[in-house]
Write a protein that holds these residues in place. Structure first.
Motif, PDB file in Angstrom:
ATOM      1  N   PRO A 104       0.824  -1.216   0.000  1.00 57.29           N
ATOM      2  CA  PRO A 104       0.000   0.000   0.000  1.00 57.29           C
ATOM      3  C   PRO A 104       0.859   1.267   0.000  1.00 57.29           C
ATOM      4  O   PRO A 104       0.522   2.249  -0.657  1.00 57.29           O
ATOM      5  N   GLU A 105       1.992   1.209   0.711  1.00 52.21           N
ATOM      6  CA  GLU A 105       2.885   2.365   0.742  1.00 52.21           C
ATOM      7  C   GLU A 105       3.451   2.664  -0.651  1.00 52.21           C
ATOM      8  O   GLU A 105       3.490   3.817  -1.083  1.00 52.21           O
ATOM      9  N   ARG A 106       3.867   1.616  -1.341  1.00 50.42           N
ATOM     10  CA  ARG A 106       4.434   1.798  -2.676  1.00 50.42           C
ATOM     11  C   ARG A 106       3.383   2.333  -3.647  1.00 50.42           C
ATOM     12  O   ARG A 106       3.661   3.191  -4.480  1.00 50.42           O
ATOM     13  N   VAL A 107       2.152   1.865  -3.539  1.00 48.41           N
ATOM     14  CA  VAL A 107       1.070   2.345  -4.390  1.00 48.41           C
ATOM     15  C   VAL A 107       0.807   3.821  -4.117  1.00 48.41           C
ATOM     16  O   VAL A 107       0.673   4.631  -5.045  1.00 48.41           O
TER      17      VAL A 107
END
Length: 173
Positions: A104-107
């Protein structure tokens, strides 16, 4: 020579029963002459050739014949490997080509970066943005952009380089 003529011949229909017990010996034969990873494939090729052998006459020496077939399979594999340059192939390991996990962080970071990029394209000077969009999104070449915008090819190159510099600076922040 006299012993061969007097030996009982084996017909193709009896071949399966005669050759099946010889396959473990053929496996050992292949293990000495081929990489261990290839032995099962080679043995299968030998068995397939023995099975598909049509009624082409009698076999006087089944043991010798099956080992001759195995030697032929080895020679065919060696020729095929040489043509395909198999020795130059490299296995693809996951460590060489890691798969990135979509966290989710990378997205979220990707979306933020995309938003900054879109805003940066919107902030470009009008002519620079027009040249950049025509080249990158409309896939026009520099000469076509120059004709479309009524400027020189050199000016198009300068506009595109300016756009790339400004966008790269925006993404580095």
């Amino acid at each position: 020579m006299v012993l061969i003529a007097q030996a009982p011949a084996v017909t193709a229909t009896e071949g399966g029963e005669i050759f099946a017990p010889l396959l473990p010996a053929v496996r050992r034969f292949l293990m000495k002459r081929a990489p261990a990873d290839d032995v099962d494939d080679l043995l299968q090729d030998v068995a397939l050739r023995m099975h598909t052998r049509g009624p082409q006459g009698d076999i006087l020496n089944p043991e010798g014949y099956v080992f001759q077939v195995a030697q032929s399979v080895l020679a065919d594999r060696a020729r095929r490997d040489a043509v395909r340059q198999r020795s130059r192939h490299v296995t693809m390991e996951e460590s060489d080509h890691p798969v990135e996990v979509r966290s989710p962080e990378r997205v979220m970071l990707g979306r933020e970066q995309w938003s900054r990029l879109v805003a940066a394209v919107g902030d470009l000077p009008e002519r620079t943005r027009q040249a950049f969009v025509l080249h990158r999104f409309e896939e026009m070449n520099y000469a076509a952009i120059a004709r479309h915008m009524g400027i020189s090819v050199s000016a198009v190159e300068k506009h595109i380089m300016k756009a790339i510099r400004l966008l790269a600076a925006t993404l580095e922040r």
